[in-house]
Design a protein around this motif. Structure first.
Motif, PDB file in Angstrom:
ATOM      1  N   GLY A 198      70.289  48.998  34.692  1.00 23.48           N
ATOM      2  CA  GLY A 198      70.259  47.573  34.341  1.00 23.48           C
ATOM      3  C   GLY A 198      69.511  47.338  33.033  1.00 23.48           C
ATOM      4  O   GLY A 198      69.912  46.519  32.207  1.00 23.48           O
ATOM      5  N   MET A 263      74.240  51.517  46.040  1.00 21.01           N
ATOM      6  CA  MET A 263      73.971  51.534  47.481  1.00 21.01           C
ATOM      7  C   MET A 263      72.512  51.365  47.870  1.00 21.01           C
ATOM      8  O   MET A 263      72.186  51.410  49.055  1.00 21.01           O
ATOM      9  N   ALA A 291      74.299  43.058  46.349  1.00 21.63           N
ATOM     10  CA  ALA A 291      74.371  42.717  44.924  1.00 21.63           C
ATOM     11  C   ALA A 291      75.825  42.567  44.479  1.00 21.63           C
ATOM     12  O   ALA A 291      76.156  41.685  43.691  1.00 21.63           O
TER      13      ALA A 291
HETATM   14  P1  NAD Z   1      67.581  52.103  40.697  1.00 25.05           P
HETATM   15  O1  NAD Z   1      67.755  52.351  42.129  1.00 25.05           O
HETATM   16  O2  NAD Z   1      66.306  52.516  40.042  1.00 25.05           O
HETATM   17  O3  NAD Z   1      67.785  50.552  40.364  1.00 25.05           O
HETATM   18  C1  NAD Z   1      68.409  49.669  41.214  1.00 25.05           C
HETATM   19  C2  NAD Z   1      67.670  48.346  41.132  1.00 25.05           C
HETATM   20  O4  NAD Z   1      68.364  47.380  41.912  1.00 25.05           O
HETATM   21  C3  NAD Z   1      66.256  48.406  41.679  1.00 25.05           C
HETATM   22  O5  NAD Z   1      65.341  47.928  40.700  1.00 25.05           O
HETATM   23  C4  NAD Z   1      66.288  47.484  42.908  1.00 25.05           C
HETATM   24  O6  NAD Z   1      65.077  46.796  43.127  1.00 25.05           O
HETATM   25  C5  NAD Z   1      67.411  46.530  42.525  1.00 25.05           C
HETATM   26  N1  NAD Z   1      68.031  45.841  43.653  1.00 25.05           N
HETATM   27  C6  NAD Z   1      68.154  46.247  44.948  1.00 25.05           C
HETATM   28  N2  NAD Z   1      68.828  45.322  45.658  1.00 25.05           N
HETATM   29  C7  NAD Z   1      69.112  44.315  44.808  1.00 25.05           C
HETATM   30  C8  NAD Z   1      69.791  43.089  44.954  1.00 25.05           C
HETATM   31  N3  NAD Z   1      70.301  42.734  46.129  1.00 25.05           N
HETATM   32  N4  NAD Z   1      69.914  42.271  43.868  1.00 25.05           N
HETATM   33  C9  NAD Z   1      69.410  42.644  42.650  1.00 25.05           C
HETATM   34  N5  NAD Z   1      68.757  43.810  42.462  1.00 25.05           N
HETATM   35  C10 NAD Z   1      68.614  44.633  43.525  1.00 25.05           C
HETATM   36  O7  NAD Z   1      68.823  52.822  40.033  1.00 25.05           O
HETATM   37  P2  NAD Z   1      69.429  53.002  38.536  1.00 25.05           P
HETATM   38  O8  NAD Z   1      69.077  54.354  38.047  1.00 25.05           O
HETATM   39  O9  NAD Z   1      69.145  51.843  37.679  1.00 25.05           O
HETATM   40  O10 NAD Z   1      70.982  53.041  38.938  1.00 25.05           O
HETATM   41  C11 NAD Z   1      71.616  51.867  39.390  1.00 25.05           C
HETATM   42  C12 NAD Z   1      72.997  52.194  39.951  1.00 25.05           C
HETATM   43  O11 NAD Z   1      73.815  52.733  38.896  1.00 25.05           O
HETATM   44  C13 NAD Z   1      72.988  53.256  41.053  1.00 25.05           C
HETATM   45  O12 NAD Z   1      73.950  52.914  42.029  1.00 25.05           O
HETATM   46  C14 NAD Z   1      73.459  54.496  40.344  1.00 25.05           C
HETATM   47  O13 NAD Z   1      74.092  55.400  41.227  1.00 25.05           O
HETATM   48  C15 NAD Z   1      74.444  53.896  39.374  1.00 25.05           C
HETATM   49  N6  NAD Z   1      74.832  54.739  38.245  1.00 25.05           N
HETATM   50  C16 NAD Z   1      76.136  54.749  37.919  1.00 25.05           C
HETATM   51  C17 NAD Z   1      76.587  55.516  36.877  1.00 25.05           C
HETATM   52  C18 NAD Z   1      78.028  55.478  36.499  1.00 25.05           C
HETATM   53  O14 NAD Z   1      78.496  56.349  35.791  1.00 25.05           O
HETATM   54  N7  NAD Z   1      78.774  54.459  36.918  1.00 25.05           N
HETATM   55  C19 NAD Z   1      75.697  56.294  36.159  1.00 25.05           C
HETATM   56  C20 NAD Z   1      74.333  56.244  36.497  1.00 25.05           C
HETATM   57  C21 NAD Z   1      73.918  55.467  37.555  1.00 25.05           C
END
Ligand code: NAD
Ligand code: ZN
Ligand code: ZN
Length: 391
Positions: A198, A263, A291
């Motif tokens: 994010g 997830m 979310a």
């Molecule tokens: P992270 O778990 O550190 O961040 C997720 C954030 O979401 C946390 O800060 C959490 O507090 C917040 N959150 C939880 N529930 C929420 C809600 N209901 N509303 C708003 N915020 C909420 O993970 P990250 O490293 O930032 O990764 C985020 C996602 O991106 C993961 O699912 C990861 O697998 C995915 N990702 C995807 C790719 C891709 O190629 N598409 C690559 C990297 C990561």
């Protein structure tokens, strides 16, 4: 060598394992100088993605020095300093030629399993289960990089590992999140999740012309980091996100939304008025896709929902009716890292972004198991962990 090894749900250990060796002519062996823990690793840690087996080496965000190359690899040479994208791609198949690198149809050694689950062979991923090729990952001193003449990219001199490391995943993932959101100049963009992805998406949305960015999370340190980059922030546990976003947008909702949670989602606020709490045996319950539901609910009609978050299987309670009634565009996918690599290297060189801002914790591999827990539970203000396997 030492490596972080998955032994079961929430059981990661720093073990001694055999050193990797060249197996195929296009391989390279990389000595890992820096490697990070990703939100996607937490899905494995928490057991949401099937297909991990006791003994699998974790890690898909890593960079380092090439120490050996196979005889068929004409691109890399020993001593090169490279970032290694998390998706393994052949560079030659139907999907690679279309720039859909993450959908490469030749690199998943367990393609039958993926085809059974997803209807597509799916590209290989480092350290990411037997659904995507059971390739040992890069949270290790050394890693074997297959098809190393395609994705690994040399980085310019004069920049630290910390400035370059996130080209392997979260920076291009945030960028793709913003590209897929189809941002037009001046748009209001709302981003769910102020984790590493994010944070990158916020900065990339601004680079791509967003007029106003709103970031939604519940972790104070993460919201503060987003505010530092000029975002308006909403703590979804403290106030109603739908009401606040409607106030900001004159009752219409944000033009574009980005889901950067996946997830790990925690349900709260207005979601339960919007659906049922049923947890089906076949899928993730509605609390775990909170979310995503919020994104679809809040975006304005005719808007775009860009989903960067990872989901492993079936989703229970996905509000497709709202997507139809509002005429939404929904885009998603694993990141096609190579499409953005040169643009993002230039952005770092030109000082438009320095992705190292996101790092809060640094350690060696031995502390990795503890850091998985710290990162998952957002303890000590943890936003991103970088490990240096060789000190
Ligand atoms: P992270 O778990 O550190 O961040 C997720 C954030 O979401 C946390 O800060 C959490 O507090 C917040 N959150 C939880 N529930 C929420 C809600 N209901 N509303 C708003 N915020 C909420 O993970 P990250 O490293 O930032 O990764 C985020 C996602 O991106 C993961 O699912 C990861 O697998 C995915 N990702 C995807 C790719 C891709 O190629 N598409 C690559 C990297 C990561
Ligand atoms: Zn990742
Ligand atoms: Zn391919």
């Amino acid at each position: 060598m030492r490596a972080l090894v998955w032994h079961g749900r929430t059981d990661v250990r720093c073990d001694t394992v055999p050193d990797p060796v060249i197996e195929e002519p296009r391989d390279a062996i990389v000595k890992v100088t820096a490697t990070a823990i990703c939100g996607s690793d937490l899905h494995l840690y928490d057991g949401y993605i099937p297909g991990m087996m006791n003994g699998d080496i974790l890690g898909h965000e890593f960079m380092g020095e090439v120490v050996d190359v196979g005889p068929g690899n004409t691109k890399l040479k020993v001593g090169d300093r490279v970032v290694v994208p998390f998706t393994i791609c052949c560079g030659e198949c139907f999907f690679c030629l279309k720039g859909l690198w993450s959908c490469c149809e030749r690199t998943n050694r367990d393609a039958d399993k993926a085809r059974e689950m997803f209807g597509h062979p799916c590209g290989g991923l480092f350290g990411y289960s037997h659904l995507t090729g059971h390739y040992p990952g890069g949270q290790a001193e050394y890693v074997r990089v297959p098809f190393a003449d395609v994705a690994p990219t040399k980085v310019p001199d004069g920049f630290s590992d910390e400035q370059m490391l996130f080209l392997t995943d979260i920076l291009p993932t945030g960028y793709q999140g913003a590209v897929y959101a189809e941002i037009e100049d001046g748009d209001t963009v709302a981003i769910w999740g102020a984790g590493p992805v994010g944070q990158m998406a916020l900065r990339c949305a601004k680079m791509l012309g967003a007029g106003h960015v709103v970031v939604i999370d519940r972790v104070p340190e993460r919201l503060a980091m987003a505010a530092e980059a000029g975002a308006e922030t909403i703590d979804f546990e403290q106030e109603d996100t739908y009401d606040r976003l409607n106030k900001i947008t004159n009752g219409r909702g944000p033009d574009r939304v980005i889901e950067a949670v996946g997830m790990e989602a925690h349900g709260a606020g207005s979601w339960d008025a919007w659906g049922d709490r049923a947890l089906a045996a076949t899928g993730l319950g509605t609390d775990r896709i909170h979310a995503l539901r919020e994104c679809i609910r809040n975006v304005r009609a005719g808007g775009t929902v860009s989903v960067s978050g990872v989901f492993g299987g079936y989703l229970n309670g996905f509000p497709f009716g709202a997507a139809v009634q509002k005429g939404l565009t929904i885009r998603t996918g694993q990141c096609n890292v190579l499409n953005y690599m040169q643009t993002l290297i230039r952005a770092i060189e030109e000082g438009k972004i320095d992705p190292s801002f996101v790092i809060t914790h640094r350690c060696g591999l031995e502390d990795g198991p503890k850091m998985y827990e710290t990162f998952r539970d957002k303890k000590d203000g943890c936003i991103k962990v970088v490990m240096r396997p060789h000190g």
